[in-house]
Write an enzyme that holds these catalytic residues in place. Sequence first.
Site, PDB file in Angstrom:
ATOM      1  N   HIS A   9       6.892   3.314   0.517  1.00  0.00           N
ATOM      2  CA  HIS A   9       5.666   3.092   1.297  1.00  0.00           C
ATOM      3  C   HIS A   9       5.808   1.854   2.174  1.00  0.00           C
ATOM      4  O   HIS A   9       6.209   0.796   1.681  1.00  0.00           O
ATOM      5  CB  HIS A   9       4.514   2.906   0.295  1.00  0.00           C
ATOM      6  CG  HIS A   9       3.196   2.607   0.902  1.00  0.00           C
ATOM      7  ND1 HIS A   9       2.455   1.498   0.560  1.00  0.00           N
ATOM      8  CD2 HIS A   9       2.453   3.286   1.819  1.00  0.00           C
ATOM      9  CE1 HIS A   9       1.313   1.512   1.217  1.00  0.00           C
ATOM     10  NE2 HIS A   9       1.284   2.581   1.987  1.00  0.00           N
ATOM     11  N   HIS A  51       1.071  -2.302  10.347  1.00  0.00           N
ATOM     12  CA  HIS A  51      -0.041  -1.635   9.657  1.00  0.00           C
ATOM     13  C   HIS A  51      -1.402  -2.040  10.197  1.00  0.00           C
ATOM     14  O   HIS A  51      -2.264  -1.199  10.433  1.00  0.00           O
ATOM     15  CB  HIS A  51       0.031  -1.943   8.164  1.00  0.00           C
ATOM     16  CG  HIS A  51      -1.071  -1.310   7.367  1.00  0.00           C
ATOM     17  ND1 HIS A  51      -2.314  -1.906   7.201  1.00  0.00           N
ATOM     18  CD2 HIS A  51      -1.149  -0.125   6.709  1.00  0.00           C
ATOM     19  CE1 HIS A  51      -3.077  -1.116   6.478  1.00  0.00           C
ATOM     20  NE2 HIS A  51      -2.405  -0.039   6.157  1.00  0.00           N
TER      21      HIS A  51
HETATM   22  O1  G3P Z   1       0.786   7.224   4.570  1.00  0.00           O
HETATM   23  C1  G3P Z   1       0.351   6.834   3.313  1.00  0.00           C
HETATM   24  C2  G3P Z   1      -0.275   5.468   3.325  1.00  0.00           C
HETATM   25  O2  G3P Z   1       0.584   4.600   4.033  1.00  0.00           O
HETATM   26  C3  G3P Z   1      -1.642   5.431   3.949  1.00  0.00           C
HETATM   27  O3  G3P Z   1      -2.268   4.187   3.818  1.00  0.00           O
HETATM   28  O4  G3P Z   1      -3.068   2.041   4.662  1.00  0.00           O
HETATM   29  O5  G3P Z   1      -0.894   2.135   3.505  1.00  0.00           O
HETATM   30  O6  G3P Z   1      -1.114   3.089   5.771  1.00  0.00           O
HETATM   31  P1  G3P Z   1      -1.806   2.819   4.475  1.00  0.00           P
HETATM   32 MG    MG Z   2       0.875   4.005   6.063  1.00  0.00          MG
END
Ligand code: G3P
Ligand code: MG
Length: 238
Positions: A9, A51
């Site tokens: 992630h 992000h």
């Molecule tokens: O794509 C899965 C996850 O990354 C979504 O949440 O806020 O970490 O981008 P975020």
């Molecule tokens: Mg994400």
Amino acid sequence: MQYPRIIAHRCGGGLAPENTLAGLRIAARLGCRGVEFDAMLSADDVPLLIHDELLERTTSGRGPVAATRAADMTRLDAGSYHHRAFAGEPAPTLQQALAVCGELGLWANVEIKPSAGREGETGRIVARLAADFGEVLLSSFSRDALREAAIAAERLPRALLVDSAADDWLRSVGDTGADALHMAVELATPERVHALNVAGIPVACYTVNRRETAAQMFAMGVCAVFTDRPDLWAVDEM
Ligand code: G3P
Ligand code: MG
């Protein structure tokens, strides 16, 4: 569409600064086959990995990403916020990140992360660029971004991201033409995952930082989990 089971992630942001090439390299060295990262447009329409809509949390810069030119963004330090060992690590462009995924043999989930008001153009520009690379899955919380991505790069698979159970997911997947659903792990129940799988929709869950939770998800029929801790799994489990 074949998912790797364990997806790093934000490039594996627990072990390296999130959304960086350093993260991709560490994820690959740990044996990860899949990575996820967030792509947002600069002021001059270049997709970069970041992000937040604001630069402050993860970089040495200030202000909105949407008001910063790409050349200025790539000069910022996007590593020190995580640890001084990563000082000077830049926020890469999407082009650089996908090229490195190609070199490392990583499957990539590019999350289209538009600044507010730039949903359609972000979906379009990210999808056009991603279409030049190998194994890429696009995803987004923004339905407008997904619809534009579908027009710009018909061939690329797409997933709808959801963080609420308020709407009818099956209908939303149909409306956006998505191939899969990525949901917050807290929303996953055996009934919900089963209903989606019966309809032929693969489900992946974010963010799972415990092996026990991942095992529960796989038992429900979830095909993949996004994790900040890819180091918790052995290579043959990924
Ligand atoms: O794509 C899965 C996850 O990354 C979504 O949440 O806020 O970490 O981008 P975020
Ligand atoms: Mg994400």
